[in-house]
Structures are given as structure tokens and as C-alpha cells.
Scaffold this motif. Structure first.
Motif, short mmCIF file in Angstrom:
data_model
loop_
_atom_site.label_atom_id
_atom_site.label_comp_id
_atom_site.label_asym_id
_atom_site.label_seq_id
_atom_site.Cartn_x
_atom_site.Cartn_y
_atom_site.Cartn_z
N VAL A 47 0.70 -1.42 0.06
CA VAL A 47 0.04 -0.03 -0.01
C VAL A 47 0.83 1.27 0.12
O VAL A 47 0.69 2.03 -0.57
CB VAL A 47 -0.97 0.08 1.19
CG1 VAL A 47 -1.53 1.22 1.14
CG2 VAL A 47 -1.98 -1.09 0.92
N LEU A 48 2.01 1.14 0.72
CA LEU A 48 2.75 2.37 0.78
C LEU A 48 3.83 2.59 -0.23
O LEU A 48 4.49 3.36 -0.30
CB LEU A 48 3.53 2.47 2.27
CG LEU A 48 2.55 2.54 3.64
CD1 LEU A 48 3.34 2.34 4.74
CD2 LEU A 48 1.98 3.82 3.36
N LYS A 49 3.96 1.45 -0.96
CA LYS A 49 5.13 1.44 -2.15
C LYS A 49 4.94 2.88 -2.88
O LYS A 49 3.68 3.14 -3.52
CB LYS A 49 4.86 0.46 -3.08
CG LYS A 49 5.91 0.10 -4.13
CD LYS A 49 5.65 -1.09 -4.50
CE LYS A 49 6.91 -1.42 -5.50
NZ LYS A 49 6.95 -2.54 -6.19
N GLY A 50 5.84 3.56 -2.94
CA GLY A 50 5.87 4.72 -3.96
C GLY A 50 5.59 6.01 -2.93
O GLY A 50 5.60 7.22 -3.40
N ALA A 51 5.32 5.70 -1.77
CA ALA A 51 5.03 6.95 -1.01
C ALA A 51 6.11 7.40 -0.04
O ALA A 51 6.00 8.11 0.93
CB ALA A 51 3.88 6.79 0.01
N ARG A 52 7.31 6.78 -0.26
CA ARG A 52 8.44 7.24 0.44
C ARG A 52 8.87 8.77 0.21
O ARG A 52 8.57 9.31 -0.64
CB ARG A 52 9.76 6.38 0.12
CG ARG A 52 9.28 4.87 0.46
CD ARG A 52 10.54 4.05 0.03
NE ARG A 52 10.37 2.74 0.28
CZ ARG A 52 10.63 1.72 -0.71
NH1 ARG A 52 11.36 2.00 -1.61
NH2 ARG A 52 10.36 0.71 -0.34
N ARG A 53 9.41 9.41 1.39
CA ARG A 53 9.95 10.53 1.30
C ARG A 53 8.94 11.60 1.03
O ARG A 53 9.00 12.59 0.50
CB ARG A 53 11.11 10.70 0.16
CG ARG A 53 12.59 9.91 0.50
CD ARG A 53 13.53 10.28 -0.40
NE ARG A 53 14.37 9.32 -0.37
CZ ARG A 53 14.85 8.49 -1.54
NH1 ARG A 53 14.10 8.56 -2.40
NH2 ARG A 53 15.72 7.74 -1.24
N VAL A 60 -0.47 9.54 4.65
CA VAL A 60 -1.86 9.06 4.93
C VAL A 60 -3.00 9.33 4.08
O VAL A 60 -3.49 8.22 3.90
CB VAL A 60 -2.30 10.03 6.19
CG1 VAL A 60 -3.80 9.85 6.51
CG2 VAL A 60 -1.62 9.93 7.44
N SER A 61 -2.92 10.30 3.11
CA SER A 61 -3.77 10.30 1.96
C SER A 61 -3.63 9.14 1.03
O SER A 61 -4.49 8.62 0.52
CB SER A 61 -3.54 11.79 1.29
OG SER A 61 -4.48 11.85 0.25
N ALA A 62 -2.50 8.95 0.62
CA ALA A 62 -2.13 8.02 -0.28
C ALA A 62 -2.54 6.60 0.38
O ALA A 62 -2.92 5.80 -0.47
CB ALA A 62 -0.60 7.78 -0.60
N THR A 63 -2.29 6.33 1.56
CA THR A 63 -2.53 5.08 2.21
C THR A 63 -4.29 4.82 2.10
O THR A 63 -4.84 4.01 1.60
CB THR A 63 -2.15 4.92 3.64
OG1 THR A 63 -0.82 5.13 3.70
CG2 THR A 63 -2.59 3.53 4.23
N PHE A 64 -4.97 5.91 2.49
CA PHE A 64 -6.36 5.91 2.47
C PHE A 64 -6.99 5.65 1.06
O PHE A 64 -7.56 4.64 0.82
CB PHE A 64 -6.88 7.21 3.11
CG PHE A 64 -8.60 7.36 2.91
CD1 PHE A 64 -9.23 6.60 3.61
CD2 PHE A 64 -8.98 8.16 1.71
CE1 PHE A 64 -10.57 6.70 3.40
CE2 PHE A 64 -10.41 8.03 1.64
CZ PHE A 64 -11.32 7.47 2.24
#
Length: 75
Positions: A47-53, A60-64
Motif C-alpha cells: 500500500v505504501l509503495k511509492g509513498a517514500r519521502r 496518510v492520504s495515499a494510504t487511504f
């Protein structure tokens, strides 16, 4: 199902109304109700892939958004 019926008739009726592929591993075709891994950390990493940095609010928005989309795709 007989054991569930013996323990709680109401639960038995509730489960009979639901497609068995939605609540049993034995009837879901090997997909674990859309989850392809039992390791929760692998799911979270996916789910968090690509949300680093990113700032925490963006994470939080990307995860949702990604979680919501994953559930919408399964229906």
C-alpha cells in the motif's frame, strides 16, 4: 455449519446469507478474500509503495486512497 448452528442460530442464518467465498478460506479460490499474502507487513508495504519521502499528510492520504481503491476493485 452444524457446529455454528448449534452455538448460535442467528450467526448461522447470517452466514448462510453471505457468499461462502467472502468468509471462508476453503471456498475463496486461493485468494484469501482478495489478500494474496497472510503477512500483514507485506500488505502494508504494498500500500505504501511509492509513498517514500513524502510528508506524513501525503502518506496518510495515499494510504487511504490506495486502500479504498483496493476494496472497490474487489466488489
Amino acid at each position: 455449519m452444524r457446529e455454528i448452528k448449534g452455538l448460535n442460530g442467528e450467526a448461522h442464518e447470517y452466514l448462510r446469507a453471505i457468499n461462502v467465498s467472502k468468509w471462508t478460506f476453503s471456498h475463496d479460490g486461493g485468494h484469501r478474500y482478495g489478500v494474496m499474502t497472510t503477512n500483514i507487513f507485506k500488505v502494508i508495504i504494498g500500500v505504501l509503495k511509492g509513498a517514500r519521502r513524502l510528508p506524513i499528510t501525503a502518506i496518510v492520504s495515499a494510504t487511504f486512497t490506495r486502500s479504498k481503491n483496493a476494496f472497490l476493485e474487489r466488489e
